[in-house]
Design a protein around this motif. Sequence first.
Motif, PDB file in Angstrom:
ATOM      1  N   ALA A 189     -42.503  20.569  48.792  1.00 53.10           N
ATOM      2  CA  ALA A 189     -43.132  21.097  47.567  1.00 53.10           C
ATOM      3  C   ALA A 189     -44.406  20.056  47.302  1.00 53.10           C
ATOM      4  N   ILE A 190     -44.470  18.965  47.782  1.00 54.50           N
ATOM      5  CA  ILE A 190     -45.688  17.966  47.577  1.00 54.50           C
ATOM      6  C   ILE A 190     -46.821  18.143  48.773  1.00 54.50           C
ATOM      7  N   ASP A 208     -47.365  28.260  67.629  1.00 57.44           N
ATOM      8  CA  ASP A 208     -48.280  28.512  66.324  1.00 57.44           C
ATOM      9  C   ASP A 208     -48.566  26.924  65.906  1.00 57.44           C
ATOM     10  N   VAL A 209     -49.494  26.700  65.086  1.00 54.14           N
ATOM     11  CA  VAL A 209     -49.660  25.322  64.604  1.00 54.14           C
ATOM     12  C   VAL A 209     -49.864  25.361  63.327  1.00 54.14           C
ATOM     13  N   SER A 210     -49.069  24.564  62.478  1.00 52.15           N
ATOM     14  CA  SER A 210     -48.989  24.495  61.079  1.00 52.15           C
ATOM     15  C   SER A 210     -49.342  22.996  60.730  1.00 52.15           C
ATOM     16  N   THR A 211     -50.030  22.776  59.729  1.00 54.98           N
ATOM     17  CA  THR A 211     -50.366  21.505  58.973  1.00 54.98           C
ATOM     18  C   THR A 211     -50.058  21.398  57.575  1.00 54.98           C
ATOM     19  N   TYR A 212     -48.924  20.187  57.485  1.00 53.03           N
ATOM     20  CA  TYR A 212     -48.551  19.922  56.104  1.00 53.03           C
ATOM     21  C   TYR A 212     -49.245  18.554  55.562  1.00 53.03           C
ATOM     22  N   THR A 213     -49.983  18.863  54.502  1.00 58.46           N
ATOM     23  CA  THR A 213     -50.767  17.621  54.090  1.00 58.46           C
ATOM     24  C   THR A 213     -50.528  17.485  52.561  1.00 58.46           C
ATOM     25  N   ILE A 214     -50.027  16.156  52.488  1.00 61.61           N
ATOM     26  CA  ILE A 214     -49.761  15.816  51.268  1.00 61.61           C
ATOM     27  C   ILE A 214     -50.562  16.197  49.982  1.00 61.61           C
TER      28      ILE A 214
END
Length: 330
Positions: A189-190, A208-214
């Motif tokens: 969620a953050i 597949d490429v995913s990016t999680y950014t705070i």
Amino acid sequence: MYLFSRFTTNHLSRYLFIALLLFTACAKTDSPDPDEEQPGDNTPFTEGTLEMGMYSHGVDLGFFIKEIDFSRDDVPEQFAELAENSAKAQAFLALLEEYSESNPVAALGLMMNAVIGTYYVKGDIVLGKARGFGYQFDNYHDAKNDIGKIFMRTLVQTDEIAEEDRELSLTYVPSVDLGVGSGSSMDIAIYDREVSSKSQVVAGYSCDVSTYTIKSQHIPEPDPNNPLPPTPVVYKLVVYTSDAFNKTINFTHPFYLPEEAGILKLEIYYDNGEEPTLVMEPENITARAITDAELQIEVSEPVYSFTDFEVSWKMIAIFFSGWGALGVEE
């Protein structure tokens, strides 16, 4: 005489809770040029082994594990010889010292992720067999039956851990205790999640490429009176998923993420730098028949539940037993 004198038990105790966030197993494969379109295999991988590795800026975090015999009582001498004579050992120590001064959380991440291991996969069952710096950590995950089991053992000859605590067996419920078998479930969620329009190839498989950014509001404000961050922060995660792999392998990675495909590679950023602090990726992937014996996890008595109060302390003692063998004092 080495930089580990900086890492006293008091220092480490300030980050004990991070240790449970930072486990994993694994060795290296060359990454493709991100600007180059390449075909990748999408054949379902239903049975076989994945040899995984953990690297930081090209440095193999499993080097000392491969070279030190922890069953001997001369671990400090073995370590010192490697530090003096091995370029790979010196690269690891230089990186650790750099991070210890600039980002202690990342330094502890390097220490705890000095791990090598193999995943044994059969359908939606995986047994991850890992060896860290002075310890063994095995994780069994059965997605269909919602069963999780962990076995830990210190490889060090030590009187600092009671004999009955040198091995530990515990159970967990994967659907409830998300991230227990790996290190932690992420509070997604953050984070903002962005999916790339381009796929990339990892170990021959199309991902597949995913990016999680705070999100900016969740980055802690620096305290001028305290150079350490108020909480450990993963600023960014770049995730490479392949539909060829069951997502059950994700339960053995450093972070559990709610991806619907198997995660083959993780890039973990403990700062806002351009390069990841840690890179987890496969060295070898072998499709072959897996025997029932290869999926059997060791068991010691008593068998605890992950929710038992004393489990965390027993795990921490085993996690740090290898570093303790170097003679770290309070």
